[in-house]
Design a protein around this motif. Sequence first.
Motif: not given
Length: 128
Positions: A51-69, A111-121
């Motif tokens: 989930a973190a890897w996917r978020r890192m690759r699909t979201t420009a601001d991916n600091r939270a994804a890096w933390v969870w990864f 997992g919840t934060l990664l899935v439910h955090s807003p992505t760039a509009a």
Amino acid sequence: MSRIRIDAVLVQAVIAGALSFAHLHDLAEAAGQDGWKAWAYPVSVDLLLVAAWRRMRTTADNRAAWVWFIIALAASLGANVATAGLLDLDNVPAWLRILVAGWPALAFLGGTLLVHSPTAAPTETAPV
């Protein structure tokens, strides 16, 4: 859509994943989790990594994804190292039992934060 190609790197990745999965299971079992619970630990670690890897690759601001990864990678790497003979799996220290017991809540939060955090509009385009 890309096709999965069987090659040496894919085979190596499957083997490494299976070994890491087994180490996480063995550590969870040694820390007092039995039956299905011991098998659920590696699933929760690996799914958080994915989930973190996917978020890192699909979201420009991916600091939270890096933390969870990093958190999930530390859990996986820690289990691999712990089961390498450096830890007496018949006498797991209390601090490690606490970490293992607390992992589900941490993984659920991540997992919840990664899935439910807003992505760039998405940017709006002017009608043509």
